[in-house]
Design an enzyme around this catalytic site. Sequence first.
Site, PDB file in Angstrom:
ATOM      1  N   ASN A 122     -44.425 -65.347  -3.762  1.00  0.00           N
ATOM      2  CA  ASN A 122     -44.149 -64.459  -4.903  1.00  0.00           C
ATOM      3  C   ASN A 122     -44.242 -65.219  -6.221  1.00  0.00           C
ATOM      4  O   ASN A 122     -44.759 -64.711  -7.209  1.00  0.00           O
ATOM      5  CB  ASN A 122     -42.776 -63.796  -4.746  1.00  0.00           C
ATOM      6  CG  ASN A 122     -42.835 -62.618  -3.796  1.00  0.00           C
ATOM      7  OD1 ASN A 122     -43.338 -61.551  -4.158  1.00  0.00           O
ATOM      8  ND2 ASN A 122     -42.357 -62.815  -2.577  1.00  0.00           N
ATOM      9  N   SER A 124     -37.702 -54.214  -1.820  1.00  0.00           N
ATOM     10  CA  SER A 124     -37.078 -53.698  -3.042  1.00  0.00           C
ATOM     11  C   SER A 124     -36.940 -54.818  -4.065  1.00  0.00           C
ATOM     12  O   SER A 124     -36.757 -55.984  -3.697  1.00  0.00           O
ATOM     13  CB  SER A 124     -35.666 -53.172  -2.744  1.00  0.00           C
ATOM     14  OG  SER A 124     -35.662 -52.249  -1.684  1.00  0.00           O
ATOM     15  N   ASP A 152     -27.023 -58.104  -2.540  1.00  0.00           N
ATOM     16  CA  ASP A 152     -28.155 -57.176  -2.369  1.00  0.00           C
ATOM     17  C   ASP A 152     -27.754 -55.736  -2.711  1.00  0.00           C
ATOM     18  O   ASP A 152     -28.340 -54.784  -2.179  1.00  0.00           O
ATOM     19  CB  ASP A 152     -28.712 -57.240  -0.928  1.00  0.00           C
ATOM     20  CG  ASP A 152     -29.247 -58.624  -0.582  1.00  0.00           C
ATOM     21  OD1 ASP A 152     -29.758 -59.307  -1.487  1.00  0.00           O
ATOM     22  OD2 ASP A 152     -29.137 -59.013   0.589  1.00  0.00           O
ATOM     23  N   HIS A 179     -36.021 -58.299  -2.338  1.00  0.00           N
ATOM     24  CA  HIS A 179     -35.379 -58.225  -1.021  1.00  0.00           C
ATOM     25  C   HIS A 179     -36.274 -57.465  -0.045  1.00  0.00           C
ATOM     26  O   HIS A 179     -36.741 -56.366  -0.370  1.00  0.00           O
ATOM     27  CB  HIS A 179     -34.012 -57.539  -1.136  1.00  0.00           C
ATOM     28  CG  HIS A 179     -33.281 -57.528   0.161  1.00  0.00           C
ATOM     29  ND1 HIS A 179     -32.648 -58.643   0.657  1.00  0.00           N
ATOM     30  CD2 HIS A 179     -33.139 -56.562   1.095  1.00  0.00           C
ATOM     31  CE1 HIS A 179     -32.124 -58.354   1.835  1.00  0.00           C
ATOM     32  NE2 HIS A 179     -32.407 -57.104   2.127  1.00  0.00           N
ATOM     33  N   LEU A 205     -24.923 -66.104  -4.355  1.00  0.00           N
ATOM     34  CA  LEU A 205     -24.397 -66.581  -5.636  1.00  0.00           C
ATOM     35  C   LEU A 205     -22.977 -66.072  -5.836  1.00  0.00           C
ATOM     36  O   LEU A 205     -22.652 -64.939  -5.478  1.00  0.00           O
ATOM     37  CB  LEU A 205     -25.312 -66.103  -6.769  1.00  0.00           C
ATOM     38  CG  LEU A 205     -26.730 -66.705  -6.715  1.00  0.00           C
ATOM     39  CD1 LEU A 205     -27.688 -65.907  -7.601  1.00  0.00           C
ATOM     40  CD2 LEU A 205     -26.707 -68.173  -7.124  1.00  0.00           C
ATOM     41  N   ASN A 230     -33.735 -59.613  -8.079  1.00  0.00           N
ATOM     42  CA  ASN A 230     -33.926 -60.212  -6.759  1.00  0.00           C
ATOM     43  C   ASN A 230     -34.930 -59.396  -5.965  1.00  0.00           C
ATOM     44  O   ASN A 230     -34.932 -58.166  -6.033  1.00  0.00           O
ATOM     45  CB  ASN A 230     -32.588 -60.214  -6.008  1.00  0.00           C
ATOM     46  CG  ASN A 230     -32.688 -60.826  -4.622  1.00  0.00           C
ATOM     47  OD1 ASN A 230     -33.330 -61.865  -4.442  1.00  0.00           O
ATOM     48  ND2 ASN A 230     -32.065 -60.190  -3.643  1.00  0.00           N
TER      49      ASN A 230
HETATM   50  C1  GAR Z   1     -39.857 -62.620   0.513  1.00  0.00           C
HETATM   51  O1  GAR Z   1     -40.264 -61.797   1.571  1.00  0.00           O
HETATM   52  C2  GAR Z   1     -38.585 -62.095  -0.116  1.00  0.00           C
HETATM   53  O2  GAR Z   1     -38.502 -60.697  -0.099  1.00  0.00           O
HETATM   54  C3  GAR Z   1     -37.536 -62.692   0.782  1.00  0.00           C
HETATM   55  O3  GAR Z   1     -38.002 -63.973   1.094  1.00  0.00           O
HETATM   56  C4  GAR Z   1     -39.420 -63.988   1.058  1.00  0.00           C
HETATM   57  C5  GAR Z   1     -39.860 -65.111   0.154  1.00  0.00           C
HETATM   58  O4  GAR Z   1     -41.244 -65.312   0.238  1.00  0.00           O
HETATM   59  N1  GAR Z   1     -36.265 -62.738   0.130  1.00  0.00           N
HETATM   60  C6  GAR Z   1     -35.121 -62.680   0.791  1.00  0.00           C
HETATM   61  O5  GAR Z   1     -35.035 -62.569   1.987  1.00  0.00           O
HETATM   62  C7  GAR Z   1     -33.897 -62.731  -0.103  1.00  0.00           C
HETATM   63  N2  GAR Z   1     -32.713 -62.492   0.646  1.00  0.00           N
HETATM   64  P1  GAR Z   1     -41.960 -66.285  -0.770  1.00  0.00           P
HETATM   65  O6  GAR Z   1     -41.144 -67.571  -0.806  1.00  0.00           O
HETATM   66  O7  GAR Z   1     -43.313 -66.506  -0.161  1.00  0.00           O
HETATM   67  O8  GAR Z   1     -42.014 -65.615  -2.111  1.00  0.00           O
END
Ligand code: GAR
Length: 209
Positions: free
Chosen positions: A13, A133, A142, A106, A90, A104
């Site tokens: 991301n 989301s 969350d 999620h 956090l 965030n």
């Molecule tokens: C993503 O799928 C994000 O939605 C999730 O971690 C991944 C990170 O991917 N986030 C969570 O689970 C937060 N609780 P990335 O490091 O390749 O962006």
Amino acid sequence: MRVVVLVSGRGSNLQALLDARERLPIELLEVISNRPGVQALHRAEQAGVPATVLDHTGYSSREAFDQALGDHLEALQPDLIVLAGFMRILTPAFVRRFRGRMINLHPSLLPKYPGLHTHQRALDAGDREAGASIHLVTEELDGGPVIMQARVAVQPDDDADRLAARILPLEHQMLLQVVERMARGEIQCRDDQVFLNGERLEHPLALAG
Ligand code: GAR
């Protein structure tokens, strides 16, 4: 808009933001990871964006880490803090410090499945849809108001990995859309609420395109 991105791992991301930053009205100030050596840090370095490690294992308590992270962030004076795969809970004190300035990503259709293993939980529940989301961060894990969601239909042969792989590119698109609309002032966050063109957002936006 001055943006800081918090990461813990792969950073796909983050990469979407790095790739799009020239055409977005944003300044990427810094990438901060709570884990050393992760791919996200390399991505930042490759793109010439300052990358900092604040290793949470070096702090005596969650409060001490959040205090250090908060002090570091405050000095950067960000307008927006993006939690992009930042895998730490956090403290309420930290969230209050940056209230209305943190979003965030999620991987579920919140309010369903806060926490971990979201895709597996959606499969186990027999859900016909899954997704991701982006929400405003509030003191509830969350639990802040959802700004945008992306949905996919669950296929009969899906497992958690296949579902995650289909949803991830939509997360990237969604992140760019939300950040751009925030930078343009279309989406505004005040306290624990989200506004779209001055009106309180009652339902999450759907990923466009
Ligand atoms: C993503 O799928 C994000 O939605 C999730 O971690 C991944 C990170 O991917 N986030 C969570 O689970 C937060 N609780 P990335 O490091 O390749 O962006």
